[in-house]
Enzyme design. Sequence first.
Site, PDB file in Angstrom:
ATOM      1  N   ASP A   1      -8.673  20.736   0.565  1.00  0.00           N
ATOM      2  CA  ASP A   1      -7.994  19.515   0.935  1.00  0.00           C
ATOM      3  C   ASP A   1      -6.724  19.091   0.244  1.00  0.00           C
ATOM      4  O   ASP A   1      -5.676  18.846   0.589  1.00  0.00           O
ATOM      5  CB  ASP A   1      -8.906  18.303   1.392  1.00  0.00           C
ATOM      6  CG  ASP A   1      -8.030  17.178   2.018  1.00  0.00           C
ATOM      7  OD1 ASP A   1      -8.180  17.014   3.274  1.00  0.00           O
ATOM      8  OD2 ASP A   1      -7.460  16.478   1.294  1.00  0.00           O
TER       9      ASP A   1
ATOM     10  N   VAL B   1      -6.342  16.474   5.474  1.00  0.00           N
ATOM     11  CA  VAL B   1      -6.109  17.748   5.854  1.00  0.00           C
ATOM     12  C   VAL B   1      -7.254  18.394   6.621  1.00  0.00           C
ATOM     13  O   VAL B   1      -7.362  19.186   7.449  1.00  0.00           O
ATOM     14  CB  VAL B   1      -5.470  18.412   4.913  1.00  0.00           C
ATOM     15  CG1 VAL B   1      -5.398  19.983   5.035  1.00  0.00           C
ATOM     16  CG2 VAL B   1      -4.207  17.930   4.402  1.00  0.00           C
ATOM     17  N   ASP B   2      -8.379  18.423   5.873  1.00  0.00           N
ATOM     18  CA  ASP B   2      -9.753  18.855   6.310  1.00  0.00           C
ATOM     19  C   ASP B   2     -10.207  18.502   7.618  1.00  0.00           C
ATOM     20  O   ASP B   2     -10.396  19.245   8.513  1.00  0.00           O
ATOM     21  CB  ASP B   2     -10.706  18.826   5.215  1.00  0.00           C
ATOM     22  CG  ASP B   2     -10.791  19.805   4.290  1.00  0.00           C
ATOM     23  OD1 ASP B   2     -10.646  21.321   4.538  1.00  0.00           O
ATOM     24  OD2 ASP B   2     -11.327  19.616   3.062  1.00  0.00           O
ATOM     25  N   MET B   3     -10.188  16.883   7.872  1.00  0.00           N
ATOM     26  CA  MET B   3     -10.687  16.467   8.964  1.00  0.00           C
ATOM     27  C   MET B   3      -9.455  16.615  10.155  1.00  0.00           C
ATOM     28  O   MET B   3     -10.006  16.877  11.059  1.00  0.00           O
ATOM     29  CB  MET B   3     -10.720  14.923   8.549  1.00  0.00           C
ATOM     30  CG  MET B   3     -11.956  14.607   7.761  1.00  0.00           C
ATOM     31  SD  MET B   3     -12.201  12.923   7.477  1.00  0.00           S
ATOM     32  CE  MET B   3     -13.057  12.453   8.994  1.00  0.00           C
TER      33      MET B   3
ATOM     34  N   GLY C   1     -10.371  20.061  11.270  1.00  0.00           N
ATOM     35  CA  GLY C   1     -11.524  20.018  12.112  1.00  0.00           C
ATOM     36  C   GLY C   1     -11.132  19.648  13.405  1.00  0.00           C
ATOM     37  O   GLY C   1     -11.749  19.990  14.672  1.00  0.00           O
TER      38      GLY C   1
END
Length: 421
Positions: A165, A193-195, A198
């Site tokens: 991230d 960024v990760d979420m 997702g």
Amino acid sequence: MYRLTEKPGNPIKQRDKKIMDNFAANAGALAGVKVVDLTRVLSGPYATQILADHGAEVIKVEPPLGDEVRDWGPPFHEGDASYFIGLNRNKRSIGIDLRREEGKGILLRLLGEADIVFENFKTGQMEKFGLGYEDVLKDKFPRLIYCRISGYGADGPLGGFPGYDAVVQSAAGWFSVNGTPDTGPTRVGIPMVDMGTGLYSTIAMLMALHERERSGSGQFIDMTLYDCAVSLLHPYLANYLLSDKVPQITGNQHPNIAPYDKYPTKSGDVYIACGNNRQFRGLCKVLGREELADDLRFKDNGDRSQNRDELTDILRQAMVNEEGEALCARLLANNVPAGAVNDIAQVMSHPHTEHRSMDARIDWYRGAGTPIKFSRTPAAFKTPPPKYGAHSREVMAAHGYGDDEVEALLNDEIVLEKRQR
């Protein structure tokens, strides 16, 4: 799936309608969807938890060492870190060693009944396992939807490199617009960024499921942290593309709107956001500075943005002796968006958090509720995050393996119930 249908001349009784409605509500919007989840860390588990909350059957397949975020603590609960616990409710866990031929065979059997397989290995790893989408899975399971998350994709200048991230935040320009002149470029604290990846991946999978109803075919979904990070640069990217001016750090201010900032009061900081002239006029009224709304420096948003430093100084002086919560209440009563700057403990104890069912509890587990509120098929929080391999026997039995076969696979450590260290 249990289903009641109404036929001409044979109306469903009220009792049966109630049964049908209760079934729909308990099953969730994604009841009947089966997901094989090969992901770990954050973006993939976050996406599959959303699916699981809404009724999808999610089988979390973990390698012998397990999902590494089980170790990303403290704090821990019975050996599993909070980081893992926050992303993996409503799932079943099975440990499989995919480096072994027998392990690959087990995965193939799981995929034979799956709608979606979701992985975030380093690009090319599934091909090394002999389980690549184009090489094997596309023809073997033509209805399968295969979603891969990677840092940058398989090719291109950054193709194949790992992405986390904060690294992608940096590469995609997020640092450059976050922070203050004192701090300089700064990471966004929440791993968005990760979420965000997702969330995009969840949307993509649902789109693919919908399209499959028409075509009858699955497809490959290529998701990257980098693409998602660039797509989330609004409004800074739009500003740059129109003005050709490189955006700079704005701190707590909004680059396009004023006033839209954090202000100190005698009892703590508050945040106020005025997106239009009506809201600004309401702010001026509450503060007893109604003349500011007619001041030519602040008459419209463009004027206020051009003169934001002067406006900020005036508003700070007007609020410094206010009591924050009371000020926010008066502003909200005048339709001016405002809120106290709360910490996490204050958020979780706030009565509105409880009112919106955003404090989810299952036995010992506690986490954020779902923001997706369906009227007929609400989410359900049925099981806490699983211990490693807790469902290995159960999943194997459900896919046709006999007791002796399961014992042999466990003894050979092809299927696992405990992490290897």
